[in-house]
Design a protein around this motif. Structure first.
Motif, PDB file in Angstrom:
ATOM      1  N   SER A  31       1.593 -44.650 -16.531  1.00 54.65           N
ATOM      2  CA  SER A  31       2.922 -44.409 -17.100  1.00 54.65           C
ATOM      3  C   SER A  31       3.792 -43.615 -16.137  1.00 54.65           C
ATOM      4  O   SER A  31       4.990 -43.895 -15.987  1.00 54.65           O
TER       5      SER A  31
ATOM      6  N   ILE B  98       9.643 -41.736 -22.188  1.00 51.95           N
ATOM      7  CA  ILE B  98       9.665 -43.019 -21.476  1.00 51.95           C
ATOM      8  C   ILE B  98      10.559 -44.020 -22.193  1.00 51.95           C
ATOM      9  O   ILE B  98      11.363 -44.727 -21.567  1.00 51.95           O
TER      10      ILE B  98
ATOM     11  N   THR C 138       7.656 -36.987 -17.154  1.00 52.51           N
ATOM     12  CA  THR C 138       6.339 -37.433 -17.612  1.00 52.51           C
ATOM     13  C   THR C 138       5.233 -36.893 -16.712  1.00 52.51           C
ATOM     14  O   THR C 138       4.059 -36.909 -17.098  1.00 52.51           O
TER      15      THR C 138
ATOM     16  N   GLN D 274       8.154 -49.986 -17.436  1.00 51.10           N
ATOM     17  CA  GLN D 274       8.236 -48.660 -18.040  1.00 51.10           C
ATOM     18  C   GLN D 274       8.100 -48.741 -19.561  1.00 51.10           C
ATOM     19  O   GLN D 274       7.387 -47.948 -20.178  1.00 51.10           O
TER      20      GLN D 274
ATOM     21  N   SER E 177       4.482 -49.399 -20.660  1.00 49.62           N
ATOM     22  CA  SER E 177       3.576 -48.262 -20.470  1.00 49.62           C
ATOM     23  C   SER E 177       3.672 -47.281 -21.641  1.00 49.62           C
ATOM     24  O   SER E 177       2.675 -46.660 -22.030  1.00 49.62           O
ATOM     25  N   ALA E 178       4.874 -47.135 -22.208  1.00 48.77           N
ATOM     26  CA  ALA E 178       5.047 -46.234 -23.352  1.00 48.77           C
ATOM     27  C   ALA E 178       4.271 -46.730 -24.565  1.00 48.77           C
ATOM     28  O   ALA E 178       3.607 -45.948 -25.263  1.00 48.77           O
TER      29      ALA E 178
END
Length: 508
Positions: free
Chosen positions: A49, A113, A145, A213, A216-217
């Motif tokens: 992430s 994110i 992050t 992105q 990944s969250a």
């Protein structure tokens, strides 16, 4: 279990964990290629992430020669956008640290994110210097992050391997700064070859990091877990974890001077890394008259060095601690970061392409290893306010990047080679305050542990809890952490062993 009045006896291994753990259920070993839940799964989710956020934040620099022509950007516009990309995360990192302390790294990181992903999508419709600056500013918030990643690793891995875990997670995440130097020119070329004109191709290219992105969250929310024993909310609801007070967490973080020193020094290792990510492709493109793709490959080597350099810093920190304790961690941090400054000075002085590439790579190894070494120290500064200390230190990295770019790389006051040289001088100078970090129970770079009174790990970590809070049993997690952090004594680890339920003799 622990027996009052006797030396600590290791807990029997809980069958639900694939890795060996300590009394806090933090892993005492690190298996890089394992995905075992919850420890190694958290590791992989954290670095992937963070990697995606790095790719998004630095997706623009490798395409700047195209973007600047399309949006008519001046050198000042480009400098301002570069500063904006790293300035937003200054306060975001401090806020992220506090959010991790109160709500857990899983929700904190996934939320940020998802909140910043739209800015990456909107980059494709930027039409002026102001709109370009704004999307870079809001995208840069995602770099906070990093704090949740380091907090997560410090919550999952015990002292003997926490430097390694932090170093590898952050190092592999930072790879995004180098990978995007390769990814974005390649994606741009593919889209242009399909038939899009170059001023359309760069805009479409930004959908790739934006989608990465976003995914990944969702992976964090679906597969992640805050602590070895579960998520914050479930543990609080079941009474297995006390909900702490924001005011006390924040107070004990900002009043610990060690956190401020680490924030300063981190500003001139990670802050320098962010600065170089913003300028290095354009530097090689303009100074050596290279093609865009060639400049991107060279620039990528700086960020890609993170695959070994930052993890090596974390490993070195743990190795030095095993032999010399916390003092070894501090000495290694100072030496490595100072050498990074020396090679940065040299980089600004060399004039040939080959020499510049070689020196840049050596410089990258040292400055990135210093980042890993910094977060070998951070987990031990505070148990109660770990997130705040992590946020302060991470935020310091962004402050360093902002100041460095404003002073040396904004507009045309300095040539880029002169700016790089002066940046190296700043690294050397801002590393010196590490000399002032001192832990009563372990010592500092020049002094051993306090001899005026018995200084123990319990004294240090329980000083963050009032007698009233201790009466309620809120300090139990700090007791366990104090016991598990005895390894920071180095070779003298067995010279003094107190029961981990001992009462502190004095406050620190």
């Amino acid at each position: 279990m622990e027996i009052e009045g006797q030396a600590t006896v290791k807990e029997s291994q809980p069958p639900k964990f694939a890795l060996l753990v300590d009394s806090e259920h933090k892993a005492t070993e690190f298996h890089l290629f394992s995905s075992a839940a919850p420890h190694m799964r958290a590791f992989h989710l954290s670095w992937i992430s963070f990697f995606s956020c790095f790719v998004s934040t630095f997706a623009a620099p490798p395409l700047l020669p195209i973007i600047r022509d399309n949006l008519n950007l001046t050198a000042t516009d480009i400098g301002n956008a570069g500063v904006a990309s790293v300035s937003g995360a200054v306060f975001a990192r401090i806020a992220m640290g506090t959010a991790c302390d109160l709500f857990g790294p899983r929700l904190a990181s996934a939320s940020l994110i998802l909140l910043t992903a739209p800015a990456v999508y909107f980059t494709s419709i930027a039409s002026s210097p102001i709109s370009f600056l704004l999307v870079r500013f809001f995208t840069g918030f995602s770099l906070a992050t990093f704090v949740s990643a380091q907090f997560w690793m410090s919550s999952m891995f015990s002292g003997p391997v926490v430097g390694t875990a932090n170093g590898v997670a952050a190092g592999w995440g930072n790879l995004g700064g180098g990978a995007t130097q390769l990814i974005m020119p390649l994606v741009f070329s593919l889209i242009r070859d399909i038939g899009a004109v170059k001023f359309t191709a760069w805009r479409v290219a930004f959908f790739i990091p934006a989608l990465f992105q976003t995914l990944s969250a969702f992976a964090i929310l679906i597969f992640g877990q805050d602590l070895p024993d579960g998520n914050y909310q479930r543990l609080q609801n079941s009474g297995n974890k006390q909900k702490d007070k924001f005011s006390r967490v924040f107070y004990h973080g900002i009043t610990n001077y060690r956190g401020w020193i680490l924030a300063l020094t981190y500003g001139y290792c990670f802050g320098v890394e962010l600065t170089v990510d913003n300028i290095i492709a354009e530097y090689f493109y303009d100074r050596f008259n290279l093609k865009l793709h060639t400049a991107g490959i060279i620039a990528a080597s700086f960020g890609l060095a993170n695959i070994v350099s930052r993890p090596a810093g974390g490993v070195l920190s743990d190795m030095m601690a095993k032999r010399f304790g916390m003092r070894g961690r501090l000495w290694a941090l100072w030496a490595v970061q100072t050498l990074g400054g020396v090679f940065c000075i040299i980089l600004g002085q060399v004039g040939s392409l080959t020499a510049s590439i070689v020196v840049m790579i050596v410089f990258s190894v040292f400055v990135q290893a210093a980042c890993g070494l910094t977060f070998g120290v951070v987990p031990f500064v505070s148990r109660r306010s770990l997130g705040v200390i992590s946020g302060m230190t991470g935020g310091g990295g962004n402050v360093g990047a902002v100041l460095t770019q404003l002073i040396f790389f904004k507009g045309s006051k300095y040539s880029k080679e002169t700016g790089i040289t002066l940046m190296g001088v700043m690294i050397v100078c801002c590393t010196l305050p590490i000399f002032l970090i001192y832990f009563p129970q372990w010592g500092g770079m020049f002094c051993g542990p306090s001899s005026e009174k018995i200084a123990t790990e319990e004294d240090y970590y329980l000083s963050e809890w009032s007698s009233k809070e201790q009466g309620k049993g809120l300090h139990q997690a700090s007791l366990k952490f104090a016991d598990n952090s005895r390894s920071e004594r180095g070779r003298r680890v067995h010279s003094q062993t107190l029961p981990s339920n001992a009462t502190p003799s004095a406050n620190v």
